[in-house]
Design a protein around this motif. Structure first.
Motif, PDB file in Angstrom:
ATOM      1  N   GLY A  14      44.307  27.281  40.118  1.00 42.52           N
ATOM      2  CA  GLY A  14      45.108  27.875  41.283  1.00 42.52           C
ATOM      3  C   GLY A  14      43.998  29.261  42.040  1.00 42.52           C
ATOM      4  O   GLY A  14      44.823  29.938  43.005  1.00 42.52           O
ATOM      5  N   ARG A  15      42.993  29.311  41.678  1.00 41.70           N
ATOM      6  CA  ARG A  15      42.302  30.553  42.297  1.00 41.70           C
ATOM      7  C   ARG A  15      41.066  29.803  42.790  1.00 41.70           C
ATOM      8  O   ARG A  15      40.524  29.124  42.355  1.00 41.70           O
ATOM      9  N   VAL A  16      40.546  30.893  43.809  1.00 42.63           N
ATOM     10  CA  VAL A  16      39.233  30.318  44.612  1.00 42.63           C
ATOM     11  C   VAL A  16      38.021  30.963  43.893  1.00 42.63           C
ATOM     12  O   VAL A  16      38.316  32.221  43.454  1.00 42.63           O
ATOM     13  N   LEU A  17      37.221  30.161  43.776  1.00 38.99           N
ATOM     14  CA  LEU A  17      35.922  30.429  43.082  1.00 38.99           C
ATOM     15  C   LEU A  17      35.005  31.443  43.747  1.00 38.99           C
ATOM     16  O   LEU A  17      34.842  31.172  45.132  1.00 38.99           O
ATOM     17  N   THR A  18      34.718  32.417  43.286  1.00 43.63           N
ATOM     18  CA  THR A  18      33.607  33.388  43.968  1.00 43.63           C
ATOM     19  C   THR A  18      32.400  33.281  43.581  1.00 43.63           C
ATOM     20  O   THR A  18      31.399  33.810  44.080  1.00 43.63           O
ATOM     21  N   VAL A  19      32.184  32.568  42.358  1.00 40.00           N
ATOM     22  CA  VAL A  19      30.747  32.144  41.806  1.00 40.00           C
ATOM     23  C   VAL A  19      30.815  31.158  41.434  1.00 40.00           C
ATOM     24  O   VAL A  19      31.574  30.459  40.764  1.00 40.00           O
ATOM     25  N   SER A  20      29.670  29.992  41.646  1.00 36.95           N
ATOM     26  CA  SER A  20      29.502  29.088  41.017  1.00 36.95           C
ATOM     27  C   SER A  20      27.943  29.078  40.692  1.00 36.95           C
ATOM     28  O   SER A  20      27.157  28.828  41.633  1.00 36.95           O
ATOM     29  N   ASP A  21      27.668  29.291  39.553  1.00 37.47           N
ATOM     30  CA  ASP A  21      26.398  29.614  39.199  1.00 37.47           C
ATOM     31  C   ASP A  21      25.609  28.341  38.207  1.00 37.47           C
ATOM     32  O   ASP A  21      25.825  28.254  36.928  1.00 37.47           O
ATOM     33  N   PHE A  22      25.065  27.185  38.932  1.00 34.39           N
ATOM     34  CA  PHE A  22      24.605  26.054  38.224  1.00 34.39           C
ATOM     35  C   PHE A  22      23.241  26.338  37.696  1.00 34.39           C
ATOM     36  O   PHE A  22      22.339  26.712  38.326  1.00 34.39           O
ATOM     37  N   THR A  30      23.477  23.968  44.331  1.00 33.64           N
ATOM     38  CA  THR A  30      24.976  23.686  44.502  1.00 33.64           C
ATOM     39  C   THR A  30      25.876  24.881  44.491  1.00 33.64           C
ATOM     40  O   THR A  30      25.788  25.713  43.762  1.00 33.64           O
ATOM     41  N   SER A  31      26.816  24.839  45.367  1.00 36.88           N
ATOM     42  CA  SER A  31      27.665  26.208  45.230  1.00 36.88           C
ATOM     43  C   SER A  31      28.924  25.545  45.659  1.00 36.88           C
ATOM     44  O   SER A  31      29.478  24.712  46.700  1.00 36.88           O
ATOM     45  N   LEU A  32      29.949  26.030  44.862  1.00 35.93           N
ATOM     46  CA  LEU A  32      31.643  25.643  45.164  1.00 35.93           C
ATOM     47  C   LEU A  32      32.192  27.044  45.665  1.00 35.93           C
ATOM     48  O   LEU A  32      33.405  26.783  45.472  1.00 35.93           O
ATOM     49  N   ALA A  33      31.580  27.967  45.799  1.00 36.76           N
ATOM     50  CA  ALA A  33      32.186  29.346  46.107  1.00 36.76           C
ATOM     51  C   ALA A  33      33.125  29.209  47.253  1.00 36.76           C
ATOM     52  O   ALA A  33      32.833  28.519  48.098  1.00 36.76           O
ATOM     53  N   GLY A  34      34.106  29.509  47.322  1.00 37.47           N
ATOM     54  CA  GLY A  34      35.212  29.649  48.542  1.00 37.47           C
ATOM     55  C   GLY A  34      36.051  28.684  48.239  1.00 37.47           C
ATOM     56  O   GLY A  34      37.016  28.397  48.928  1.00 37.47           O
ATOM     57  N   ARG A  35      36.036  27.801  47.203  1.00 40.79           N
ATOM     58  CA  ARG A  35      36.798  26.625  47.239  1.00 40.79           C
ATOM     59  C   ARG A  35      37.893  26.940  45.972  1.00 40.79           C
ATOM     60  O   ARG A  35      37.468  27.605  45.206  1.00 40.79           O
ATOM     61  N   ALA A  36      38.921  26.519  45.987  1.00 47.58           N
ATOM     62  CA  ALA A  36      40.063  26.884  44.733  1.00 47.58           C
ATOM     63  C   ALA A  36      39.862  25.667  43.726  1.00 47.58           C
ATOM     64  O   ALA A  36      39.721  24.550  44.030  1.00 47.58           O
ATOM     65  N   VAL A  37      39.967  25.978  42.713  1.00 44.96           N
ATOM     66  CA  VAL A  37      39.983  25.249  41.502  1.00 44.96           C
ATOM     67  C   VAL A  37      41.751  24.694  41.416  1.00 44.96           C
ATOM     68  O   VAL A  37      42.366  25.194  41.259  1.00 44.96           O
ATOM     69  N   THR A  38      41.646  23.394  41.156  1.00 43.61           N
ATOM     70  CA  THR A  38      42.952  22.844  41.067  1.00 43.61           C
ATOM     71  C   THR A  38      43.267  22.580  39.838  1.00 43.61           C
ATOM     72  O   THR A  38      44.467  22.649  39.264  1.00 43.61           O
ATOM     73  N   GLY A  39      42.388  22.540  38.601  1.00 47.12           N
ATOM     74  CA  GLY A  39      42.739  22.489  37.444  1.00 47.12           C
ATOM     75  C   GLY A  39      41.647  21.982  36.424  1.00 47.12           C
ATOM     76  O   GLY A  39      40.632  21.479  37.111  1.00 47.12           O
ATOM     77  N   THR A  40      41.978  21.918  35.143  1.00 47.99           N
ATOM     78  CA  THR A  40      40.891  21.297  34.359  1.00 47.99           C
ATOM     79  C   THR A  40      41.567  20.470  33.386  1.00 47.99           C
ATOM     80  O   THR A  40      42.929  20.803  32.571  1.00 47.99           O
ATOM     81  N   VAL A  41      41.180  19.437  33.155  1.00 49.97           N
ATOM     82  CA  VAL A  41      41.648  18.534  32.025  1.00 49.97           C
ATOM     83  C   VAL A  41      40.826  17.984  31.225  1.00 49.97           C
ATOM     84  O   VAL A  41      39.612  17.756  31.555  1.00 49.97           O
TER      85      VAL A  41
END
Ligand code: ZN
Length: 260
Positions: A14-22, A30-41
């Protein structure tokens, strides 16, 4: 894995990623910053972190991996063991020594987890299907069959050894000859379930250090039920072999480890 998934979900969903450091070469840019995570299963031992836009980050701890959640702020850790950092303004999730780090389309998740048998802690658990899959190769030793995530997903080495002990089944007994196989599977599920929120793993009901298990990690020591010396041996074909533990009296039978 259920617990790790819950921690990631709590920190990121439910929160927007500010950092994705692969920190794996394939995704270095690859950067996913700026996108919200919908969940982890979790699916068996696989973790699927879903991100807006139909993207999934697939991770797996394998033998040595772990996820740690830290408050946001502070510099990202300078540690060669870190494989991935996902952070928002509140938390950072730091993945150490992850065995798998992969970015794929959410619609393609089946490619990485579609082969898995029913998930023991999943909402769609299907015990009958798990038993059906186990019996598809009836000659296979029970200890190997229960660990094969294509049959049912979620049983690690400790739960395998403890479940078989509690049901009096030798790990070397062909799975097709195990009496009450559905009860074996259900017992494994309840052991996983009672431990799913715990850091340690306890199958004896005792929280006392050194009393957490019946046979796992206890080779050379007396069986808690009958006093016979607990044995250990490798089981399975290299490089997938794992150490198994059993009481030769409580888990009696004509089967045993192959002579070396
Ligand atoms: Zn015993």
């Amino acid at each position: 894995m259920w617990r790790a998934a819950g921690q990631l979900h709590g920190a990121l969903a439910g929160r927007v990623l500010t950092v994705s450091d692969f920190r794996v070469p394939r995704y270095a840019t690859t950067s996913l910053a700026g996108r919200a995570v919908t969940g982890t299963v979790s699916r068996g031992k696989h973790l699927l972190t879903r991100v807006e836009g139909g993207v999934t980050v697939h991770t797996h701890l394998r033998m040595d991996g772990s996820w740690r959640i830290r408050p946001a702020g502070g510099p990202p850790p300078r540690d060669h063991r870190v494989r991935l950092v996902l952070a928002n303004t509140g938390s950072q999730a730091i993945g150490y020594l992850l065995g798998i780090v992969e970015v794929l389309a959410t619609a393609a998740e089946d490619r990485v987890v579609g082969h898995l048998g029913p998930d023991l802690l999943g909402p769609d658990w299907d015990g009958a299907e798990a038993v059906r899959r186990l019996l598809a190769d009836p000659e296979r030793p029970a200890g190997e069959a229960l660990m094969d995530q294509r049959n049912l997903a979620g049983i690690g080495n400790l739960y395998k050894a403890e479940t078989l002990f509690l049901r009096g089944v030798s790990p070397w007994q062909p799975v097709g000859e195990v009496a009450g196989l559905p009860a074996v599977v259900e017992l494994a599920r309840s052991l996983l379930d009672v431990n799913k929120e715990r850091i340690g793993q306890i199958t004896t009901g005792s929280l006392t250090r050194g009393e957490e298990t019946w046979v796992y990690g206890r080779a050379g020591r007396p069986c808690r039920r009958c006093g016979t010396v607990i044995r250990r041996a490798d089981q399975g074909a290299a490089p997938q072999e794992r150490i198994t533990f059993w009481c030769p009296r409580c888990q009696d039978g004509p089967w045993g480890p192959p002579a070396r």
